[in-house]
Design a protein around this motif. Structure first.
Motif, short mmCIF file in Angstrom:
data_model
loop_
_atom_site.label_atom_id
_atom_site.label_comp_id
_atom_site.label_asym_id
_atom_site.label_seq_id
_atom_site.Cartn_x
_atom_site.Cartn_y
_atom_site.Cartn_z
N HIS A 38 22.63 -39.58 24.56
CA HIS A 38 23.28 -39.97 23.62
C HIS A 38 22.87 -41.22 23.00
CE1 HIS A 38 26.54 -37.99 26.25
NE2 HIS A 38 27.10 -37.85 24.97
N THR A 39 22.05 -42.00 23.78
CA THR A 39 21.42 -42.94 23.22
C THR A 39 20.32 -42.68 22.48
OG1 THR A 39 22.16 -44.33 25.02
CG2 THR A 39 20.19 -45.06 24.06
N ARG A 40 19.44 -41.73 23.06
CA ARG A 40 18.28 -41.20 22.29
C ARG A 40 18.74 -40.90 20.90
NH1 ARG A 40 16.57 -38.14 27.41
NH2 ARG A 40 15.08 -39.45 28.43
N TYR A 41 19.69 -40.04 20.80
CA TYR A 41 20.38 -39.62 19.50
C TYR A 41 20.60 -40.69 18.47
CZ TYR A 41 21.31 -34.62 20.27
OH TYR A 41 21.18 -33.20 20.67
N MET A 42 21.06 -41.71 19.02
CA MET A 42 21.57 -42.89 18.19
C MET A 42 20.35 -43.51 17.84
SD MET A 42 25.13 -44.28 19.67
CE MET A 42 24.75 -44.30 21.32
N LYS B 189 18.82 -32.85 13.48
CA LYS B 189 17.88 -31.54 13.60
C LYS B 189 16.52 -32.20 13.91
CE LYS B 189 20.28 -28.97 9.95
NZ LYS B 189 20.38 -27.52 10.26
N GLU B 190 16.14 -33.25 13.25
CA GLU B 190 14.56 -33.63 13.50
C GLU B 190 14.49 -34.26 15.06
OE1 GLU B 190 12.66 -36.53 10.32
OE2 GLU B 190 13.26 -37.90 11.94
N TRP B 191 15.48 -34.68 15.67
CA TRP B 191 15.20 -35.17 17.00
C TRP B 191 15.11 -33.91 17.68
CZ3 TRP B 191 13.42 -38.26 20.26
CH2 TRP B 191 13.62 -38.23 21.41
N LYS C 258 11.81 -32.33 17.64
CA LYS C 258 10.80 -33.01 18.27
C LYS C 258 11.18 -33.58 19.54
CE LYS C 258 9.47 -38.03 17.70
NZ LYS C 258 9.48 -39.30 17.04
N ARG C 259 12.20 -33.64 20.17
CA ARG C 259 12.29 -34.17 21.62
C ARG C 259 11.45 -33.07 22.53
NH1 ARG C 259 18.75 -33.25 22.41
NH2 ARG C 259 18.78 -30.94 22.23
N PRO C 260 11.38 -33.74 23.83
CA PRO C 260 10.63 -32.85 24.68
C PRO C 260 11.67 -31.56 25.12
CG PRO C 260 10.24 -34.99 25.35
CD PRO C 260 11.06 -35.03 24.34
#
Ligand SMILES: N[C@@H](CCC(=O)N[C@@H](CS)C(=O)NCC(=O)O)C(=O)O
Length: 219
Positions: free
Chosen positions: A16-20, A208-210, A213-215
């Motif tokens: 949740h934190t990574r999204y924000m 969408k970008e995250w 991109k994320r592992p």
């Protein structure tokens, strides 16, 4: 300001934190301890740092958020801190409390699922999980839907009229949390307010970008 978020190389309690942070365009160090989920969740680097007391502030656990060397523990206070700081808590104090409440509604649903999930007898567990997806979860979502109808001021926003931590929580529950994604989707698709939130978050360009991109992790 330097920001470092420490967790395992998993979505889990940090996502949740990574999204924000990604949506807000915040530069931060996404510090991930390797963890071998397929082999009994082995994580030697984490174990070594835990033994050294690196996570003592958080009772030996992660996630941890460090801001200019000051440390915050516990995933939900971390998420709320980031939500407050970067504009994911609505437009006023009442909306902030409503966002917080909706985030807790989601947790109540997650917690309720632990009951069927933790049954040890395999046949009884199978039956309870089938009932969860056919009856219990639709009932929870029906209640959440009624709540959203009272707090949403714009289609696609759980609270008020802007993207919030509540939306991220609902989206994460709808898309990633349950193993039986089809049964889960069948339940939330019948709830128009919830569906609009899920679709609004899913279609957010930064989300969408995250996700691209994320592992790529198993959980
Ligand atoms: N309530 C805490 C729970 C934190 C927690 O249990 N973290 C796990 C990883 S998901 C952990 O660090 N466990 C320590 C260990 O496995 O030794 C939170 O939400 O942050």
């Amino acid at each position: 300001m330097t920001i470092k978020l420490t967790y395992f190389n998993l979505r889990g309690l940090a996502e949740h934190t990574r999204y924000m942070l990604h949506i807000a365009g915040v530069e931060y160090e996404d510090n991930r301890y390797p963890i071998d989920v397929a082999n009994g969740f082995k994580r030697p680097e984490f174990d070594a740092d835990q033994a050294k007391g690196v996570f003592d502030m958080n009772m030996g656990r992660i996630p941890l958020l460090e801001i200019d060397g000051q440390v915050i523990g516990q995933s939900r206070p971390i998420a709320r801190y980031v939500a407050r700081k970067y504009g994911f808590m609505g437009d006023n104090d009442i909306e902030a409390a409503q966002v917080d409440a909706a985030f807790e509604h989601v947790k109540d649903i997650v917690d309720a699922y632990q009951k069927p999930r933790s049954i040890t007898d395999e046949a009884a567990k199978k039956e309870a999980i089938e009932k969860w997806f056919s009856t219990d979860l639709p009932t929870w979502y029906g209640k959440l839907e009624k709540s959203l109808a009272l707090t949403s001021k714009k289609d696609g926003c759980a609270v008020g009229s802007k993207l919030s931590l509540a939306d991220i929580g609902i989206y994460y529950l709808a898309i990633f949390f349950f193993d039986d994604k089809a049964a889960n989707k069948a339940a939330w698709e019948k709830c128009p307010k919830m569906k609009a939130v899920v679709e609004a978050v899913a279609n957010h360009p930064k989300v969408k970008e995250w996700e691209a991109k994320r592992p790529d992790t198993v959980m």
